[in-house]
Design a protein around this motif. Sequence first.
Motif, mmCIF file in Angstrom:
data_model
loop_
_atom_site.group_PDB
_atom_site.id
_atom_site.type_symbol
_atom_site.label_atom_id
_atom_site.label_comp_id
_atom_site.label_asym_id
_atom_site.label_seq_id
_atom_site.Cartn_x
_atom_site.Cartn_y
_atom_site.Cartn_z
ATOM 1 N N GLN A 32 0.820 -1.211 0.000
ATOM 2 C CA GLN A 32 0.000 0.000 0.000
ATOM 3 C C GLN A 32 0.853 1.260 0.000
ATOM 4 O OE1 GLN A 32 -3.452 -0.091 -0.289
ATOM 5 N NE2 GLN A 32 -2.925 -2.220 -0.716
ATOM 6 N N THR A 33 2.133 1.114 -0.301
ATOM 7 C CA THR A 33 3.066 2.231 -0.223
ATOM 8 C C THR A 33 2.612 3.402 -1.094
ATOM 9 O OG1 THR A 33 4.858 0.666 0.168
ATOM 10 C CG2 THR A 33 5.488 2.893 -0.461
ATOM 11 N N VAL A 34 2.351 3.159 -2.354
ATOM 12 C CA VAL A 34 1.958 4.231 -3.269
ATOM 13 C C VAL A 34 0.587 4.776 -2.899
ATOM 14 C CG1 VAL A 34 1.455 4.797 -5.682
ATOM 15 C CG2 VAL A 34 3.442 3.380 -5.117
ATOM 16 N N ALA A 35 -0.354 3.887 -2.572
ATOM 17 C CA ALA A 35 -1.704 4.330 -2.203
ATOM 18 C C ALA A 35 -1.675 5.210 -0.954
ATOM 19 C CB ALA A 35 -2.606 3.116 -1.967
ATOM 20 N N ALA A 36 -0.719 4.957 -0.061
ATOM 21 C CA ALA A 36 -0.597 5.760 1.157
ATOM 22 C C ALA A 36 0.122 7.078 0.907
ATOM 23 C CB ALA A 36 0.139 4.961 2.229
ATOM 24 N N GLY A 37 0.678 7.267 -0.289
ATOM 25 C CA GLY A 37 1.389 8.502 -0.604
ATOM 26 C C GLY A 37 2.844 8.480 -0.206
ATOM 27 N N LEU A 84 9.496 14.521 4.510
ATOM 28 C CA LEU A 84 8.770 14.452 5.771
ATOM 29 C C LEU A 84 7.303 14.202 5.441
ATOM 30 C CD1 LEU A 84 8.606 14.684 8.844
ATOM 31 C CD2 LEU A 84 8.228 17.143 8.539
ATOM 32 N N TYR A 85 6.882 12.960 5.655
ATOM 33 C CA TYR A 85 5.506 12.574 5.362
ATOM 34 C C TYR A 85 4.651 12.765 6.606
ATOM 35 C CZ TYR A 85 7.064 10.674 0.933
ATOM 36 O OH TYR A 85 7.575 10.540 -0.324
ATOM 37 N N ILE A 86 3.745 13.724 6.524
ATOM 38 C CA ILE A 86 2.811 13.989 7.614
ATOM 39 C C ILE A 86 1.590 13.091 7.413
ATOM 40 C CG2 ILE A 86 1.353 15.736 8.720
ATOM 41 C CD1 ILE A 86 4.392 16.118 9.182
ATOM 42 N N ASN A 87 1.241 12.387 8.474
ATOM 43 C CA ASN A 87 0.127 11.447 8.442
ATOM 44 C C ASN A 87 -1.184 12.225 8.396
ATOM 45 O OD1 ASN A 87 -1.822 9.459 9.113
ATOM 46 N ND2 ASN A 87 -0.257 8.279 10.198
ATOM 47 N N ASN A 88 -2.017 11.926 7.403
ATOM 48 C CA ASN A 88 -3.306 12.606 7.253
ATOM 49 C C ASN A 88 -4.391 12.010 8.139
ATOM 50 O OD1 ASN A 88 -2.264 14.351 5.229
ATOM 51 N ND2 ASN A 88 -2.514 12.717 3.729
ATOM 52 N N GLY A 89 -4.081 10.899 8.829
ATOM 53 C CA GLY A 89 -5.044 10.276 9.720
ATOM 54 C C GLY A 89 -6.068 9.409 9.030
ATOM 55 N N ASN A 90 -5.900 9.206 7.721
ATOM 56 C CA ASN A 90 -6.859 8.395 6.972
ATOM 57 C C ASN A 90 -6.169 7.298 6.150
ATOM 58 O OD1 ASN A 90 -5.635 9.823 4.930
ATOM 59 N ND2 ASN A 90 -7.503 10.841 4.202
ATOM 60 N N THR A 92 -3.284 7.828 4.618
ATOM 61 C CA THR A 92 -2.434 8.463 3.602
ATOM 62 C C THR A 92 -1.496 9.472 4.268
ATOM 63 O OG1 THR A 92 -3.972 10.273 3.128
ATOM 64 C CG2 THR A 92 -4.238 8.236 1.841
ATOM 65 N N PHE A 93 -0.451 9.828 3.530
ATOM 66 C CA PHE A 93 0.562 10.767 4.002
ATOM 67 C C PHE A 93 0.787 11.829 2.935
ATOM 68 C CE2 PHE A 93 1.259 6.848 6.204
ATOM 69 C CZ PHE A 93 1.778 7.181 7.444
ATOM 70 N N THR A 94 1.235 13.017 3.372
ATOM 71 C CA THR A 94 1.581 14.106 2.459
ATOM 72 C C THR A 94 2.994 14.564 2.770
ATOM 73 O OG1 THR A 94 -0.723 14.835 2.402
ATOM 74 C CG2 THR A 94 0.941 16.416 1.665
ATOM 75 N N ASP A 95 3.839 14.655 1.726
ATOM 76 C CA ASP A 95 5.213 15.124 1.929
ATOM 77 C C ASP A 95 5.186 16.633 2.145
ATOM 78 O OD1 ASP A 95 7.912 15.668 2.028
ATOM 79 O OD2 ASP A 95 8.349 14.904 0.028
ATOM 80 N N GLU A 96 5.524 17.051 3.362
ATOM 81 C CA GLU A 96 5.545 18.463 3.721
ATOM 82 C C GLU A 96 6.945 18.922 4.125
ATOM 83 O OE1 GLU A 96 2.434 19.583 6.431
ATOM 84 O OE2 GLU A 96 0.917 18.449 5.327
ATOM 85 N N ALA A 97 7.969 18.242 3.623
ATOM 86 C CA ALA A 97 9.350 18.575 3.988
ATOM 87 C C ALA A 97 9.692 20.029 3.681
ATOM 88 C CB ALA A 97 10.329 17.644 3.277
ATOM 89 N N ALA A 98 9.260 20.539 2.557
ATOM 90 C CA ALA A 98 9.585 21.922 2.183
ATOM 91 C C ALA A 98 8.991 22.919 3.166
ATOM 92 C CB ALA A 98 9.112 22.213 0.759
ATOM 93 N N SER A 99 7.719 22.764 3.492
ATOM 94 C CA SER A 99 7.093 23.733 4.392
ATOM 95 C C SER A 99 7.617 23.614 5.827
ATOM 96 C CB SER A 99 5.569 23.603 4.361
ATOM 97 O OG SER A 99 5.162 22.343 4.838
ATOM 98 N N TRP A 100 8.096 22.440 6.212
ATOM 99 C CA TRP A 100 8.668 22.245 7.544
ATOM 100 C C TRP A 100 10.148 22.625 7.576
ATOM 101 C CZ3 TRP A 100 6.751 19.751 12.175
ATOM 102 C CH2 TRP A 100 5.378 19.494 12.151
ATOM 103 N N GLY A 101 10.769 22.858 6.416
ATOM 104 C CA GLY A 101 12.172 23.280 6.359
ATOM 105 C C GLY A 101 13.186 22.162 6.464
ATOM 106 N N VAL A 102 12.819 20.938 6.058
ATOM 107 C CA VAL A 102 13.751 19.810 6.153
ATOM 108 C C VAL A 102 13.989 19.132 4.802
ATOM 109 C CG1 VAL A 102 13.269 19.364 8.594
ATOM 110 C CG2 VAL A 102 11.904 18.197 6.842
ATOM 111 N N ASP A 103 13.728 19.820 3.717
ATOM 112 C CA ASP A 103 13.891 19.243 2.378
ATOM 113 C C ASP A 103 15.307 19.461 1.844
ATOM 114 O OD1 ASP A 103 13.455 21.989 2.176
ATOM 115 O OD2 ASP A 103 12.527 21.829 0.196
ATOM 116 N N LEU A 104 16.282 19.055 2.607
ATOM 117 C CA LEU A 104 17.687 19.268 2.281
ATOM 118 C C LEU A 104 18.206 18.167 1.362
ATOM 119 C CD1 LEU A 104 20.151 21.080 3.006
ATOM 120 C CD2 LEU A 104 20.630 19.457 4.845
ATOM 121 N N VAL A 105 19.011 18.556 0.363
ATOM 122 C CA VAL A 105 19.716 17.602 -0.488
ATOM 123 C C VAL A 105 21.116 17.452 0.096
ATOM 124 C CG1 VAL A 105 20.615 17.122 -2.795
ATOM 125 C CG2 VAL A 105 18.397 18.270 -2.535
ATOM 126 N N HIS A 106 21.409 16.267 0.622
ATOM 127 C CA HIS A 106 22.700 16.022 1.277
ATOM 128 C C HIS A 106 22.925 14.520 1.377
ATOM 129 C CE1 HIS A 106 21.122 14.827 5.372
ATOM 130 N NE2 HIS A 106 20.029 15.237 4.746
#
Length: 193
Positions: A32-37, A84-90, A92-106
Motif C-alpha cells: 500500500q506504499t503508493v496508495a498511502a502517498g 517528511l511525510y505527515i500522516n493525514n489520519g486516513n 495516507t501521508f503528504t510530503d511536507e518537507a519543504a514547508s517544515w524546512g527539512v527538504d535538504l539535499v545532502h
Amino acid sequence: MVGITRSTITVLGLALVAGMANPAGAQTFSDQTVAAGLSHTTSLPQSMVQRQMFGGGSVGDFNQDGWPDVFLLGGGGNGTADALYINNGNGTFTDEAASWGVDLVHHGKGSTVGDFNNDGWPDLYVTSGGDMTEGDRTGQHLLYRNNGNGTFTNIASSAGVNQTSVNDTTATGAACLTKVICGTRSRLPIKLT
C-alpha cells in the motif's frame, strides 16, 4: 537493502500491527506504499553507492495530532531531498518537507527522534556527510528543533552537535546520539567531539 525503502518497511510494520488486532482472521498483505502517498526512494550519487552508511529514516508524531509521521533521508543522488511525510489520519501521508524546512539535499546517513529540550515536541537529529559538492565532510550533522508550529530550525552548530568524533569506535552517528537525545533529560549544549 537497496530497493526497499524505509517507507515500505514502515507500511509493512503498520500492517503487522493492524493484523495483530484480529489474530483469528486470515492474514494477507498487499503493498500500500503508493496508495498511502509514501513514494520516496533514497538515491545516492554513483560515487557514494559503495558507502556503508546511507538512507533510513525515523518515525515521530511531529505535529502532535496523534498519528505517526515519517521522516526519510533522500541520499542526495539525482537531487533527491529528504522527505517528511505527515500522516493525514486516513491511511495516507503528504510530503511536507519543504514547508517544515527539512527538504535538504545532502548525504544523509541516519536519523533519530527525541525531545532534546523537553518542550513536548519531537525533535529530529540527522547525521550527514554534507552537501554533494565535496564528498563526506565533518561538521555537517543536523539538529532540527521542532518549533511546534509546523516548522523545524537547524540548531546543530549552536548546540555543538554538528559533528561526532571520528575516533569513536564504540558508537557513531545516530546510534551514539540516540542515547543523548532520546535518553534521560537533555543536557545540551553537548560537545561530542
